[in-house]
Design a protein around this motif. Structure first.
Motif, short mmCIF file in Angstrom:
data_model
loop_
_atom_site.label_atom_id
_atom_site.label_comp_id
_atom_site.label_asym_id
_atom_site.label_seq_id
_atom_site.Cartn_x
_atom_site.Cartn_y
_atom_site.Cartn_z
N ASP A 21 1.00 -1.38 -0.19
CA ASP A 21 -0.16 0.03 0.67
C ASP A 21 0.99 1.22 0.08
N PHE A 22 2.05 1.38 0.84
CA PHE A 22 2.84 2.50 1.49
C PHE A 22 3.55 2.62 -0.26
N TYR A 23 3.86 2.24 -0.49
CA TYR A 23 4.55 1.85 -2.23
C TYR A 23 3.93 2.64 -3.54
N GLU A 24 2.82 2.33 -3.00
CA GLU A 24 1.63 1.94 -4.32
C GLU A 24 1.19 3.80 -4.42
N ARG A 25 0.98 4.38 -3.14
CA ARG A 25 0.75 6.17 -2.58
C ARG A 25 2.12 6.37 -3.26
N VAL A 26 3.20 5.55 -2.77
CA VAL A 26 4.75 7.18 -3.02
C VAL A 26 4.83 6.79 -4.67
N LEU A 27 4.45 5.72 -5.68
CA LEU A 27 4.86 5.90 -6.62
C LEU A 27 3.29 5.98 -6.88
N SER A 28 2.84 6.78 -6.69
CA SER A 28 1.50 8.06 -7.56
C SER A 28 1.96 8.86 -7.39
N ASP A 29 2.64 9.56 -6.02
CA ASP A 29 2.81 10.96 -5.98
C ASP A 29 4.47 12.14 -7.09
N GLU A 30 3.24 12.91 -7.28
CA GLU A 30 4.97 12.76 -8.26
C GLU A 30 5.70 13.54 -7.77
N ARG A 31 6.05 14.27 -6.52
CA ARG A 31 7.12 14.54 -5.78
C ARG A 31 8.03 13.79 -5.24
N LEU A 32 7.69 12.44 -5.73
CA LEU A 32 8.50 10.89 -4.81
C LEU A 32 9.09 10.41 -5.81
N VAL A 33 7.96 10.57 -7.33
CA VAL A 33 8.14 9.13 -8.23
C VAL A 33 9.66 9.01 -8.64
N GLY A 34 10.17 10.56 -8.97
CA GLY A 34 11.70 10.28 -9.14
C GLY A 34 12.75 9.57 -8.53
N TYR A 35 12.55 9.35 -7.10
CA TYR A 35 13.58 9.18 -6.23
C TYR A 35 14.09 7.49 -6.39
N PHE A 36 12.61 7.42 -7.16
CA PHE A 36 12.76 5.73 -7.42
C PHE A 36 13.28 5.09 -8.85
N ASP A 37 13.34 6.55 -9.39
CA ASP A 37 14.32 6.26 -11.03
C ASP A 37 15.33 5.15 -11.10
N GLY A 38 15.63 3.89 -11.69
CA GLY A 38 16.11 3.27 -12.00
C GLY A 38 16.79 2.39 -10.53
N ASP A 40 15.48 -0.78 -7.57
CA ASP A 40 15.10 -2.09 -7.90
C ASP A 40 14.28 -2.58 -7.05
N MET A 41 12.88 -2.46 -7.85
CA MET A 41 11.57 -1.84 -5.94
C MET A 41 11.45 -3.66 -5.59
N GLN A 42 11.45 -4.51 -6.28
CA GLN A 42 11.63 -6.31 -4.99
C GLN A 42 12.40 -5.89 -3.88
N GLU A 43 13.87 -5.26 -4.35
CA GLU A 43 14.60 -5.13 -3.48
C GLU A 43 13.96 -4.03 -2.13
N LEU A 44 13.55 -2.79 -2.93
CA LEU A 44 13.02 -1.83 -2.08
C LEU A 44 12.41 -2.20 -0.98
N ARG A 45 11.31 -3.13 -2.06
CA ARG A 45 9.94 -3.45 -1.08
C ARG A 45 10.61 -4.54 0.51
N ALA A 46 11.42 -5.65 0.05
CA ALA A 46 11.96 -6.33 1.07
C ALA A 46 12.27 -5.56 2.60
N HIS A 47 13.22 -4.33 1.64
CA HIS A 47 13.97 -4.51 2.52
C HIS A 47 13.28 -2.93 3.04
N GLN A 48 11.76 -2.64 3.14
CA GLN A 48 10.25 -1.26 3.89
C GLN A 48 10.36 -2.24 4.89
#
Length: 118
Positions: A21-38, A40-48
């Motif tokens: 849910d958190f990443y769905e929100r963050v990646l839908s937020d135009e202020r924040l999505v740029g931080y996640f360009d490139g 590995d979202m699977q790795e980030l989710r596991a870390h979170q």
């Protein structure tokens, strides 16, 4: 914080739901999505999942250097606050009670200084 918070919120499966849910929100937020360009979202989710489990007192050791992990991102205070807001909403909307949300968010707030760019 005792392990009971982790258990009270539903353990690993509940934490995974919050993180999704958190990443769905963050990646839908135009202020924040740029931080996640490139990234590995699977790795980030596991870390979170590990991070939230750890701050909730779960059976996870999480010892990442927050400054080192985030220094290259130049995260602003406003963006840190936006991410924290998304996390708080994800916790609440996934059934985490007020006391447990406050306990988890106080741990997150304590990380603001090493994460926010000077």
């Amino acid at each position: 914080m005792s392990e009971s918070v982790y258990r009270q919120i539903g353990g690993k499966e509940a934490v995974k739901a919050v993180v999704d849910d958190f990443y769905e929100r963050v990646l839908s937020d135009e202020r924040l999505v740029g931080y996640f360009d490139g990234m590995d979202m699977q790795e980030l989710r596991a870390h979170q999942v590990q991070f939230i489990s750890s701050v909730a007192g779960g059976p996870v050791d999480y010892s990442a250097d927050m400054y080192e992990a985030h220094a290259h991102l130049d995260i602003t205070e406003a963006d840190f606050d936006a991410v924290a807001d998304h996390l708080e909403r994800a916790l609440r909307e996934n059934g985490v009670g007020d006391d447990n949300v406050e306990a988890i968010m106080s741990e997150v707030a304590a990380l603001k200084d090493p994460i926010v760019a000077d």
